[in-house]
Design an enzyme around this catalytic site. Structure first.
Site: not given
Ligand code: ACO
Length: 320
Positions: A119, A247, A277
Site C-alpha cells: 500500500c 491511504h 482498499n
C-alpha cells in the site's frame, strides 16, 4: 529536498462492481457490519480480460492527457522515467513500467521499473521521483499505482476479502521551481510476515492473509506518527496544511487520526466507500478523485500518507 509539482493525474477502475450485499450472499457477513467497521460499500473487480497492466495503461493515458491540458511545456516525449507501484503485476516480467513504455509510445532512453511496497508503493514512487530530480534528472516522470487485489483474495475469508478492490491511479510529476515549494518525506519498515503476508504457490496458497486487529493498531499508530513527524520536520501545524491525503484502508483508521485535529475534519477526504482498499493504487486514486472534485489545486500544501504490508509506512508533506 527540492519540490515536486503534480502536473496531471488520471485513474481507471474495472466496470464490474462487487457490493457488500453481493458478498453477503456467499459469506457470513452483512452490509451493516462492513460499513460500520470499515466505511466500505463496494469495490471494483477486474474481469478476466483486465489486469494491472490494462488498468495502468488507462490511468497513465488519462494522466498524460491531463498534463497536456494543464502544462503547455509537457509532451510525452519529455517523460524521462516511469515508476509503477504494484504487488499484483500481470506479468512477472517484463515489469509493468516496461509495458507502459511500449504501450504509451514513450522514449526508449528512460528509466522504467516497478516498485513493490504494497500500500505504500505509490508514495515510494513519488519519493523516488524526488530523488531523481534532486540528482539532476530533467523532464517529467510518470508515476503509476495499480493493483488487482481481487487476484489475492480468498473469497471464503470474510475477515480479509471484504476490504480490497482493484484499480489504478497515475500522476505526471516535474521538478518544482516555485519559491514556496517544499517536500519533506519519511519512510519506515518493520519487517514482519505475521500481520500481513501472501506466499505464492507451491509453498503458500497465493492468498493474502491478515491479522486485522494487529494491522489496525499498526496502521492507526503509523498514520498518526507520520502526520505528527512531518509537521514537526516542516515546523508547521495542521493550520498550514490544506489536505491530508490518506491511504484508503478503513474509515475508522483515518477517523482515529482526524479526531486529534478538531476543526480540521474537512481536510481528511475519504472515498473507500466506492473503491475499498486498492493497495498501491489507493493514494494515486484519491489524488485523482480530489483533483476532479476541485479539492486539490496548484500551490496547496498537502500531507499524503500510507501504511501497509511489510510492514511499511511512507508519507510526504509537499506543495502540489
Ligand atoms: N463480517 C462479519 N463478521 C466479521 C467479518 C465480516 N466481514 N470479518 C470478521 N468478522 C467477525 C470476526 O470473526 C469476529 O467474530 P467473533 O467475535 O465471533 O470471533 C468479529 O467479527 C470481530 O472481529 P475483529 O477482527 O475483532 O473485527 P475488527 O473490529 O477488528 O474489524 C477489520 C476487522 C475490519 C479487518 C479491522 O481489523 C481492520 O480494518 N484492520 C485493518 C486492515 C487494514 O487496514 N489493512 C490495510 C493494510 S493491507 C495491505 O497493506 C495490503
Amino acid at each position: 529536498m527540492s519540490g515536486i509539482r503534480i502536473v496531471g493525474t488520471g485513474s481507471a477502475v474495472p466496470e464490474t462492481i462487487l457490493t457488500n450485499e453481493d458478498l453477503s450472499r456467499t459469506l457470513d457477513t452483512s452490509d451493516e457490519w462492513i460499513v460500520r467497521r470499515t466505511g466500505i460499500r463496494r469495490r471494483h473487480i477486474a474481469s478476466d480480460t483486465e489486469g494491472v497492466h490494462t488498468l495502468a495503461i488507462e490511468a497513465a493515458e488519462k494522466a498524460i492527457a491531463a498534463a497536456q491540458a494543464k502544462d503547455p511545456g509537457f509532451s510525452r516525449e519529455k517523460i524521462a522515467a516511469v515508476f509503477a507501484a504494484t504487488m499484483t503485476a500481470s506479468y512477472v516480467c517484463p515489469s509493468t513500467a516496461c509495458i507502459l513504455q511500449e504501450e504509451l509510445g514513450l522514449p526508449e532512453d528512460i528509466a522504467a521499473f516497478d516498485i513493490s511496497a504494497a500500500c505504500t508503493g505509490f508514495l515510494y514512487a513519488l519519493q523516488t521521483a524526488g530523488h531523481f530530480f534532486a540528482a539532476g534528472k530533467k523532464g517529467y516522470i510518470l508515476l503509476v499505482g495499480a493493483e488487482c487485489m481481487s487476484r489475492l483474495m480468498d473469497y471464503t475469508d470474510r475477515s480479509c476479502c471484504v476490504l480490497f478492490g482493484d484499480g489504478a491511479g497515475a500522476a505526471v510529476v516535474a521538478p518544482d521551481e516555485r519559491a514556496e515549494s517544499c517536500f519533506y518525506e519519511i519512510a519506515g519498515t518493520k519487517g514482519s510476515r505475521k500481520e500481513l503476508s501472501c506466499l505464492r504457490q507451491p509453498q503458500g496458497d497465493g492468498f493474502l492473509h491478515m491479522d486485522g486487529q494487529a494491522v489496525y493498531r499498526f496502521a492507526s499508530l503509523s498514520l498518526r506518527n507520520a502526520v505528527e513527524k512531518l509537521l514537526d520536520m516542516a515546523g508547521l501545524t495542521l493550520d498550514d496544511i490544506d489536505q491530508v491525503v490518506c491511504h484508503q484502508a478503513n474509515a475508522r483508521i483515518i477517523d482515529s487520526v482526524k479526531k486529534r485535529y478538531p476543526g480540521h475534519e474537512d481536510k481528511f477526504f475519504m472515498h473507500m466507500e466506492e473503491y475499498a482498499n486498492t493497495s498501491a493504487a489507493s493514494v494515486a486514486l484519491v489524488l485523482d478523485d480530489m483533483y476532479g472534485k476541485g479539492l486539490l489545486r496548484p500551490g496547496m500544501r498537502i500531507i499524503a500518507a500510507a501504511f501497509g504490508a511489510g510492514l511499511s509506512w511512507n508519507a510526504v508533506l509537499m506543495t502540489i
